[in-house]
Design a protein around this motif. Structure first.
Motif, short mmCIF file in Angstrom:
data_model
loop_
_atom_site.label_atom_id
_atom_site.label_comp_id
_atom_site.label_asym_id
_atom_site.label_seq_id
_atom_site.Cartn_x
_atom_site.Cartn_y
_atom_site.Cartn_z
N GLU A 1 7.96 1.16 11.57
CA GLU A 1 7.23 0.19 10.68
C GLU A 1 5.54 0.04 11.00
OE1 GLU A 1 8.81 -3.72 10.90
OE2 GLU A 1 7.15 -4.75 10.07
N ILE A 2 4.91 0.12 9.70
CA ILE A 2 3.34 0.37 9.88
C ILE A 2 3.15 -0.93 9.20
CG2 ILE A 2 1.34 1.51 9.42
CD1 ILE A 2 2.98 4.15 9.62
N ASP A 3 2.16 -1.92 9.84
CA ASP A 3 1.47 -2.96 9.27
C ASP A 3 0.22 -2.66 8.54
OD1 ASP A 3 0.14 -5.48 8.38
OD2 ASP A 3 1.37 -6.63 9.83
N THR A 4 -0.16 -2.62 7.45
CA THR A 4 -1.40 -2.13 6.73
C THR A 4 -2.29 -3.28 6.54
OG1 THR A 4 -0.84 -2.37 4.51
CG2 THR A 4 -0.12 -0.43 5.60
N SER A 5 -1.94 -4.56 6.96
CA SER A 5 -2.65 -5.74 6.74
C SER A 5 -4.31 -5.34 6.85
CB SER A 5 -2.42 -6.92 7.58
OG SER A 5 -1.13 -7.18 7.16
N HIS A 6 -4.61 -4.69 8.11
CA HIS A 6 -5.98 -4.71 8.55
C HIS A 6 -6.48 -3.07 8.82
CE1 HIS A 6 -6.05 -9.04 8.48
NE2 HIS A 6 -5.21 -8.94 9.45
N LYS A 7 -5.55 -2.19 7.99
CA LYS A 7 -5.85 -0.84 8.23
C LYS A 7 -6.37 -0.25 6.78
CE LYS A 7 -2.65 -0.51 11.88
NZ LYS A 7 -1.18 -0.40 12.10
N ASP A 8 -7.26 0.71 7.12
CA ASP A 8 -7.55 1.49 5.63
C ASP A 8 -6.61 2.58 5.39
OD1 ASP A 8 -8.33 3.35 7.42
OD2 ASP A 8 -10.47 2.92 7.19
N ILE A 9 -6.62 3.18 4.61
CA ILE A 9 -5.61 4.16 4.05
C ILE A 9 -5.71 5.47 5.05
CG2 ILE A 9 -7.14 4.96 2.16
CD1 ILE A 9 -4.44 6.19 1.30
N GLU A 10 -6.88 5.75 5.48
CA GLU A 10 -6.97 6.84 6.53
C GLU A 10 -6.36 6.58 7.76
OE1 GLU A 10 -7.86 10.19 6.04
OE2 GLU A 10 -8.21 9.66 4.12
N THR A 11 -6.35 5.33 8.22
CA THR A 11 -5.55 4.91 9.30
C THR A 11 -4.19 5.12 9.39
OG1 THR A 11 -7.45 3.38 9.78
CG2 THR A 11 -5.80 3.27 11.16
N VAL A 12 -3.69 4.53 8.23
CA VAL A 12 -2.29 4.63 8.07
C VAL A 12 -1.88 5.94 7.98
CG1 VAL A 12 -0.56 3.87 6.27
CG2 VAL A 12 -2.45 2.36 6.78
N GLY B 1 0.78 -1.14 0.04
CA GLY B 1 0.13 0.06 0.16
C GLY B 1 0.87 1.30 0.14
N LYS B 2 2.06 1.12 -0.16
CA LYS B 2 3.01 2.37 -0.17
C LYS B 2 2.58 3.37 -1.22
CE LYS B 2 6.76 0.40 -2.01
NZ LYS B 2 6.40 -0.93 -2.43
N SER B 3 2.27 2.77 -2.57
CA SER B 3 2.12 3.79 -3.35
C SER B 3 0.80 4.81 -2.91
CB SER B 3 1.76 3.40 -4.75
OG SER B 3 3.05 2.69 -5.22
N THR B 4 -0.35 4.30 -2.61
CA THR B 4 -1.47 4.85 -2.23
C THR B 4 -1.17 5.96 -1.10
OG1 THR B 4 -2.48 2.74 -2.84
CG2 THR B 4 -3.95 4.45 -1.88
N VAL B 5 -0.38 5.21 -0.17
CA VAL B 5 -0.24 6.23 1.21
C VAL B 5 0.81 7.39 0.49
CG1 VAL B 5 1.07 6.23 3.14
CG2 VAL B 5 -0.55 4.33 2.74
N ALA B 6 1.87 7.04 -0.15
CA ALA B 6 2.76 7.91 -0.37
C ALA B 6 2.16 9.38 -1.20
CB ALA B 6 4.03 7.31 -1.15
N LYS B 7 1.52 8.63 -2.26
CA LYS B 7 0.89 9.80 -2.97
C LYS B 7 -0.05 10.62 -2.50
CE LYS B 7 0.13 7.25 -7.07
NZ LYS B 7 -0.66 6.60 -8.02
N GLU B 8 -0.88 10.17 -1.45
CA GLU B 8 -1.87 10.93 -0.85
C GLU B 8 -1.36 11.87 0.42
OE1 GLU B 8 -5.19 11.17 -1.63
OE2 GLU B 8 -5.68 12.52 0.11
N LEU B 9 -0.18 11.31 0.93
CA LEU B 9 0.51 12.02 1.90
C LEU B 9 1.23 13.33 1.05
CD1 LEU B 9 1.63 11.99 4.78
CD2 LEU B 9 3.54 10.95 4.07
N ALA B 10 1.95 13.09 -0.06
CA ALA B 10 2.43 14.27 -1.01
C ALA B 10 1.38 15.22 -1.04
CB ALA B 10 3.20 13.58 -1.97
#
Ligand code: DC
Length: 213
Positions: free
Chosen positions: A193-204, A15-24
């Motif tokens: 470290e962030i484990d995204t297995s059971h987290k949605d993007i907003e939580t991350v 989920g790196k791309s989704t998170v990184a793009k939205e964070l930027a």
């Protein structure tokens, strides 16, 4: 060199791309998708008929005439828009193969360090925190369990491959990315470290934002 860098590394499908793009976007930073650079280069080498056995000289000969550019979310290889072609499973496979080569990594290292042209940057990949931006102001390692990552990949490819193939693909890439000798995928000692297995993007995103505050 960019001013402030937030480095985000992790395995395929975490989920790196989704998170990184939205964070930027939210921070107003530039975004570096280093995987897209590796993918565009691999596409060029693949189209030139090279495979993992190619010599460094042959690879360098092609790289020296290669021009990669990002513009408005699209990736251009020698002026052609390859944004979709670099996402096929075939290109993904070759990317993982060619990205283990020192000659390829050195070539892209220079490009990556220049990213952002002095602007603040969210940089995403496998070795952002360890090799490209070891002095990054914040480092994150985003991961998820392998079945969930394979499921995400399966959904992303929209039925183009079976779940079994998606799982095999993720497992093979994990192995190749983390066992290579040059800049292998690993968590930087000072990364969170962030484990995204059971987290949605907003939580991350909120976990990351909390760390940045
Ligand atoms: O993040 P991605 O799936 O687009 O990456 C594609 C491949 O590129 C992946 O198998 C590993 C490689 N890669 C790399 O070696 N180093 C990076 N910084 C980014 C990607």
């Amino acid at each position: 060199m960019p001013k402030k860098v937030i480095a985000i590394d992790g395995p395929a499908g975490a989920g790196k791309s989704t998170v990184a793009k939205e964070l930027a976007k939210r921070l107003g930073y530039d975004y570096l998708d280093s995987g897209a650079l590796y993918r565009a280069l691999a596409l060029k080498l693949m189209l030139a008929g090279l495979d993992g056995e190619a010599s460094d000289d042959r690879i360098m000969n092609i790289l020296k005439d290669t021009h990669i550019e990002f513009s408005n979310g699209k990736v251009y290889l020698d002026k052609a828009d390859v944004s979709e072609r670099i996402r096929t499973p075939e290109t993904g496979h070759y990317t993982s193969v060619f990205s283990s080569k020192k000659v390829v990594r050195n070539f892209l290292l220079v490009l990556q360090k220049k990213a952002g042209n002095g602007a603040d940057l969210v940089a995403e990949g496998r070795d952002m925190a360890t090799v490209v931006f070891p002095d990054a102001s914040n480092k994150f390692f985003i991961t998820a369990n392998v079945d969930i990552r394979a499921q995400r990949r399966f959904n992303q490819l929209n039925g183009k491959i079976s779940f079994a193939d998606a799982l095999k693909d993720v497992q093979e890439r994990d192995k190749r990315d983390s066992e290579r000798t040059v800049a292998p995928l690993m968590k930087a000692p000072d990364a969170i470290e962030i484990d995204t297995s059971h987290k949605d993007i907003e939580t991350v995103l909120s976990e990351i934002m909390r760390e940045l505050a």
